[in-house]
Scaffold this active site. Structure first.
Site, PDB file in Angstrom:
ATOM      1  N   ASP A 153       0.822  -1.213   0.000  1.00  0.00           N
ATOM      2  CA  ASP A 153       0.000   0.000   0.000  1.00  0.00           C
ATOM      3  C   ASP A 153       0.847   1.250   0.000  1.00  0.00           C
ATOM      4  OD1 ASP A 153      -2.093   1.744   0.200  1.00  0.00           O
ATOM      5  OD2 ASP A 153      -2.693   1.155   2.219  1.00  0.00           O
ATOM      6  N   GLU A 185      -2.375  10.496   0.681  1.00  0.00           N
ATOM      7  CA  GLU A 185      -3.628   9.722   0.621  1.00  0.00           C
ATOM      8  C   GLU A 185      -3.963   9.127   1.973  1.00  0.00           C
ATOM      9  OE1 GLU A 185      -6.382   6.384   0.298  1.00  0.00           O
ATOM     10  OE2 GLU A 185      -4.310   6.241   0.941  1.00  0.00           O
TER      11      GLU A 185
END
Ligand SMILES: *[C@@H]1O[C@H](CO)[C@@H](O)[C@H](O)[C@H]1NC(C)=O
Ligand SMILES: *[C@@H]1O[C@H](CO)[C@@H](O)[C@H](O)[C@H]1NC(C)=O
Ligand SMILES: *[C@@H]1O[C@H](CO)[C@@H](O)[C@H](O)[C@H]1NC(C)=O
Ligand SMILES: [Zn+2]
Length: 429
Positions: A153, A185
């Site tokens: 991720d 993010e």
């Protein structure tokens, strides 16, 4: 993908050191195996690039170094690269932050945009290689496990997107592709929001397809839940704990309200509960922070809880209204316990994504992504297609066992290429 996923967990559960999931090995044999694993990485441009970006820490707000590395790499591939600087917020010791925006030649407004994020959650976990666990002793290259923060991720997606784009451009130099690697993010979506408000995101949109990279276990995501956050606040009156009737406990007031809010998950919408939907199931509520009081011998005058709801349907304001009504009814609106929703523009509604490319499994996920931070100005015109796809599992993504296999990374390159070619075919120039 389920089976390789299991093997990641098997390797990581039983070991903290490289190779220890294997039978005890002599040092020479360990060294030999280690060299073999290294060679697999070194001989693959994709895996080497992935290693290099995982090895550069990039916890949200410290993305500069990995951003510079990616820029240098893409320059070396003769792509045009723009640094999209995110204005500072005035915080102390703030580092330069920028999105990386990439295209071919002067094609600044490409048809297809592939995007992922280059920040990670803390803490930094170093890159390491783990031989796959096989009782038989058989060695499968694609089962080789790569661990480390961001390996999944979303640096797995970042690497796979870049190599899918390079391979596509190699076969078809005219393919109108752009890449966006954004910051923040994991925190607030600052990078994608900045892009969204910039001159790269015009009305009407210049792109017809956006492919978002996040860990989806190589499935296409039909949608993800939305979310809101709010505070529940109780105001009481302080008093000596020996004379509690002279005060009013904020903690005693807030606890039953919180318990009631938790129950809203299981109450039907008609009866004042949270919204559920066929696609996502229930909305879920988490009381993530709770504080209040001063000392054991003081009746607490103040308590507050921070709550998040993962939305399975409706708008953010729909759920705010449900929460407000539940608290008002439960307390009789006496003001002892109130809800503070903060910014009413905040939070995100559930997102519905496209899945009209054959050959992928389709799933839904419960996590938020950059998808909701990008406003696409396609009201009243042909809808921009949005896909969400990437290698690795969200179940390990923020954990200390974050890891991905070689097979998943390589398959993701093929998956992104298929999504790109489907988009090129749908909208030929
Ligand atoms: C980039 O362009 C230069 C000059 O045109 C060329 O020599 C080089 O091979 C190109 N590199 C790549 C990776 O395409
Ligand atoms: C790319 O576009 C140019 C100019 O439109 C054209 O001449 C060329 O044949 C195209 N190349 C490919 C591989 O389609
Ligand atoms: C929610 O409602 C408030 C108050 O009516 C409004 O200002 C806000 O724009 C709404 N938020 C959204 C996301 O529609
Ligand atoms: Zn992510």
């Amino acid at each position: 993908m389920k089976s390789s996923h299991r093997s990641i967990l098997a390797v990581l559960a039983g070991t903290t050191t490289v190779l220890s999931a294997q039978q005890p090995l002599g040092e020479a044999v360990q060294q030999q195996t280690h060299t073999k694993l290294e060679e697999i990485i070194i001989s693959s441009p994709l895996l080497s690039f992935h290693r290099n970006i995982v090895e550069i820490p990039s916890i949200s707000e410290s993305e500069k170094n990995v951003g510079e590395y990616i820029i240098d790499f893409l320059h070396s591939q003769n792509l045009t690269v723009e640094k999209q600087i995110i204005p500072g917020t005035g915080k102390e010791n703030e580092k330069e932050r920028f999105n990386v925006y990439v295209y071919t030649g002067e094609n600044r407004y490409p048809d297809i945009l592939l995007t992922s994020h280059i920040d990670t959650v803390p803490p930094y976990i170093p890159y390491s290689l783990h031989s796959p666990f096989r009782r038989s002793g058989a060695f499968n290259r694609e089962d080789l496990v790569i661990a480390g923060r961001g390996s999944v991720d979303a640096k797995g997606s970042v690497a796979a997107i870049i190599f899918a784009a390079l391979e596509t451009l190699n076969e078809n130099p005219n393919a109108s592709l752009g890449l966006l690697f954004d910051v923040g993010e994991e925190q607030s979506g600052a990078g994608m929001r900045h892009f969204s408000d910039s001159d790269l995101n015009l009305t009407p949109p210049t792109y017809h397809t956006i492919i978002f990279g996040e860990p989806t276990e190589l499935s296409l995501v039909a949608g993800h839940k939305g979310g809101i956050r709010f505070k529940v606040i109780a105001n009481g009156k302080a008093a000596h704990s020996g004379y509690p009737w002279l005060g009013k406990s904020a903690i005693s007031a807030i606890l039953p309200v919180l318990q009631h809010l938790e129950e809203l998950e299981d109450i039907g919408f008609e009866d004042g509960g949270l919204i559920s939907s066929e696609l996502f199931g229930k909305s879920t509520l988490n009381i993530g922070l709770l504080s209040g009081g001063l000392a054991a011998n003081v009746v607490p005058a103040y308590a507050e809880a921070t709550v998040s709801v993962r939305l399975a349907g409706g708008s953010t304001n729909d759920t705010r209204r449900i929460i407000q009504r539940a608290v008002d009814r439960f307390t009789g609106g006496d003001g002892s316990v109130v809800v503070d929703f903060g910014d009413l523009e905040g939070g995100a509604a559930p997102q519905y994504l496209d899945v009209d490319v054959d050959g992928f499994d389709v799933i839904t996920v419960n996590y938020g992504t950059d998808v909701s931070s990008l406003d696409i100005h396609d009201e009243g015109i042909k809808k921009v297609k949005r896909y969400l796809y990437g290698p690795g599992s969200i179940h390990v993504a923020h954990g200390d066992n974050e890891a991905i296999t070689v097979g998943e990374l390589e398959e993701a390159v093929e998956g992104y290429k298929r999504l790109i070619s489907a988009a090129l075919e749908k909208y030929p120039r």
